[in-house]
Write an enzyme that holds these catalytic residues in place. Structure first.
Site, PDB file in Angstrom:
ATOM      1  NE  ARG A  44       8.385   0.123   0.510  1.00 22.84           N
ATOM      2  CZ  ARG A  44       7.816  -0.192   1.649  1.00 22.84           C
ATOM      3  NH1 ARG A  44       8.360   0.208   2.809  1.00 22.84           N
ATOM      4  NH2 ARG A  44       6.720  -0.883   1.708  1.00 22.84           N
ATOM      5  N   GLY A  45       5.894   2.698   0.049  1.00 26.76           N
ATOM      6  CA  GLY A  45       4.794   2.514   1.004  1.00 26.76           C
ATOM      7  C   GLY A  45       3.817   3.666   0.801  1.00 26.76           C
ATOM      8  CB  ALA A  46       0.154   3.658   0.294  1.00 33.09           C
ATOM      9  NE  ARG A  87       5.989   2.961  -6.798  1.00 32.38           N
ATOM     10  CZ  ARG A  87       6.070   2.030  -5.843  1.00 32.38           C
ATOM     11  NH1 ARG A  87       6.408   2.370  -4.599  1.00 32.38           N
ATOM     12  NH2 ARG A  87       5.792   0.776  -6.105  1.00 32.38           N
ATOM     13  CD  GLN A 194       8.695  -4.268  -1.381  1.00 30.41           C
ATOM     14  OE1 GLN A 194       8.825  -5.467  -1.629  1.00 30.41           O
ATOM     15  NE2 GLN A 194       8.200  -3.432  -2.257  1.00 30.41           N
ATOM     16  CG  ASP A 235      -0.046   0.121  -2.188  1.00 26.00           C
ATOM     17  OD1 ASP A 235       0.074  -1.057  -1.792  1.00 26.00           O
ATOM     18  OD2 ASP A 235       0.856   0.970  -2.079  1.00 26.00           O
ATOM     19  CG  ASN A 245      -0.974  -4.518   0.070  1.00 24.62           C
ATOM     20  OD1 ASN A 245      -0.547  -3.384   0.289  1.00 24.62           O
ATOM     21  ND2 ASN A 245      -0.496  -5.580   0.689  1.00 24.62           N
ATOM     22  CE  LYS A 246       4.877  -4.043  -3.454  1.00 22.02           C
ATOM     23  NZ  LYS A 246       5.203  -3.403  -4.755  1.00 22.02           N
TER      24      LYS A 246
HETATM   25  O1  MRU Z   1       5.938  -0.951  -3.869  1.00 20.72           O
HETATM   26  P1  MRU Z   1       5.807  -0.522  -2.427  1.00 20.72           P
HETATM   27  O2  MRU Z   1       6.895  -1.043  -1.557  1.00 20.72           O
HETATM   28  O3  MRU Z   1       5.616   0.976  -2.319  1.00 20.72           O
HETATM   29  O4  MRU Z   1       4.462  -1.211  -1.955  1.00 20.72           O
HETATM   30  C1  MRU Z   1       4.034  -1.010  -0.637  1.00 20.72           C
HETATM   31  C2  MRU Z   1       2.866  -1.824  -0.278  1.00 20.72           C
HETATM   32  O5  MRU Z   1       2.262  -2.491  -1.080  1.00 20.72           O
HETATM   33  C3  MRU Z   1       2.386  -1.686   1.131  1.00 20.72           C
HETATM   34  O6  MRU Z   1       1.852  -2.897   1.573  1.00 20.72           O
HETATM   35  C4  MRU Z   1       1.293  -0.623   1.156  1.00 20.72           C
HETATM   36  O7  MRU Z   1       1.765   0.567   0.595  1.00 20.72           O
HETATM   37  C5  MRU Z   1       0.808  -0.361   2.516  1.00 20.72           C
HETATM   38  S1  MRU Z   1       2.018   0.563   3.437  1.00 20.72           S
HETATM   39  C6  MRU Z   1       1.437   1.066   4.911  1.00 20.72           C
END
Ligand code: MRU
Length: 345
Positions: A44-46, A87, A194, A235, A245-246
């Protein structure tokens, strides 16, 4: 620490659902394995899901290498479609898949084995470039981080969320490496935790001082003057600087504004989506309410009471002090200032 390993044939992902208690690697040998790993958030993470999807296209290409060219081209189109359905919010996924599609459409004169090699090299390039980009983001963010800064961050934006180093966590890493003696408050980041599981794990490994707080503690700490700045990842950032973002990021930005604390977003150019004028147009992923209602296999919400799980929120650009990218820093982002990044991108 790298969470994505590629040996030219097979992808291995550090299963982020098991961290920090277990180090378990998941083998992805098919496009479906890759798609499921993204959907289930083993990765996970963009930026990380973008690079993973690119490797997914590469795995798919290898599997289709015996096909005739026209069949291969329509098959690989289907591979890209499948990976794009995993996603919806992080634009890096679509950016990486589009980069693979562009490469293929610009090279249809090649025969299939050559195309397969080219696709594989491009996926590797995306991964290599991501690490360099993050280091540049770290360098560019450095002047914004004062000595002894007490930094609040949300979710995980480090090596685990990228190919390595991280975006917001990359700025924190760069600050630590420069001797700035920073310390970090990591929001636990309900419901996927996270922050508590992943950010705390990464920072502990790097011996960067970190304290975990629940998401609801941020306002109190700001009021008590315990936080000097907030830095988060992104994201998707739209043409006017609005940032998805999250979930929970928006609340932090409102709190930071109220307390006069700088609120920074760190992200690569591949997170910018100039096709969308503003954040209202961003699709917010809705995940299973069970992820909110059940913790570690135990239901915490009474049976029959609904829960909600929007996985992201959008922070309006006027709450953002600056957006830090590998191409430079945009202070007080708006459509006009963001256009500078568009030219550089
Ligand atoms: O649902 P996730 O864990 O994929 O969400 C991730 C985030 O929101 C991060 O803050 C974002 O992707 C930036 S990662 C460098």
């Amino acid at each position: 620490m790298q969470a994505i390993k590629w040996n030219g044939q097979r992808l291995e992902l550090l299963d982020q659902l098991q961290l920090p208690n277990q180090i378990e690697w998941v083998k992805c040998e098919s496009v479906e394995d890759v798609a499921e790993a993204i959907e289930k958030m083993k990765v996970r993470g963009a930026p990380a899901i973008g690079a993973t999807a690119a490797f997914g296209v590469s795995i798919g290409a290898r599997a289709g290498q015996e096909l005739q060219k026209s069949d291969f081209l329509s098959y690989i189109d289907g591979v890209c479609d499948r990976l794009a359905r995993t996603r919806p919010t992080a634009v890096n996924l679509f950016w990486a898949i589009q980069r693979m599609r562009n490469l293929i459409s610009q090279n249809t004169d090649l025969d299939v084995p050559e195309l397969v090699d080219l696709i594989q090299r491009e996926a590797q390039n995306i991964a290599y470039e991501d690490v360099e980009i993050n280091k540049s983001i770290g360098r560019n963010g450095l002047p914004l981080i004062p000595h002894n800064a007490r930094i609040l961050t949300h979710c995980n934006t480090g090596s685990l969320a990228t190919v390595d180093y991280g975006t917001a966590l990359g700025v924190i890493r760069a600050s630590h490496a420069s001797g700035r003696q920073v310390s970090v408050y990591a929001d636990e980041t309900r419901p996927y935790l996270q922050g508590a599981r992943l950010t705390a794990f990464e920072l502990q490994q790097d011996q960067i001082p970190v304290t975990v707080i629940t998401d609801s503690m941020a306002g109190h700490l700001m009021k008590e003057e315990q936080i000097d700045l907030v830095i988060v990842g992104a994201d998707r950032i739209t043409a006017n600087g609005d940032t998805a973002n999250k979930i929970g990021t928006y609340s932090l930005a409102v709190l930071a504004k109220h307390h006069g604390i700088p609120f920074y977003v760190a992200a690569p150019i591949s997170t910018l989506d100039f096709a969308l004028a503003s954040g209202d147009q961003i699709e917010i992923e809705q995940r299973s309410p069970d992820e909110v209602a059940i913790i570690a296999g135990k239901r915490i919400v009474p049976e029959g009471v609904p829960a909600l799980h929007p996985a992201f929120d959008v922070t309006p650009h006027d709450l953002i002090t600056a957006i830090i990218t590998e191409k430079g820093v945009i202070l007080s982002p708006d459509t006009e200032r963001m256009a500078i990044l568009r030219k550089k991108g």
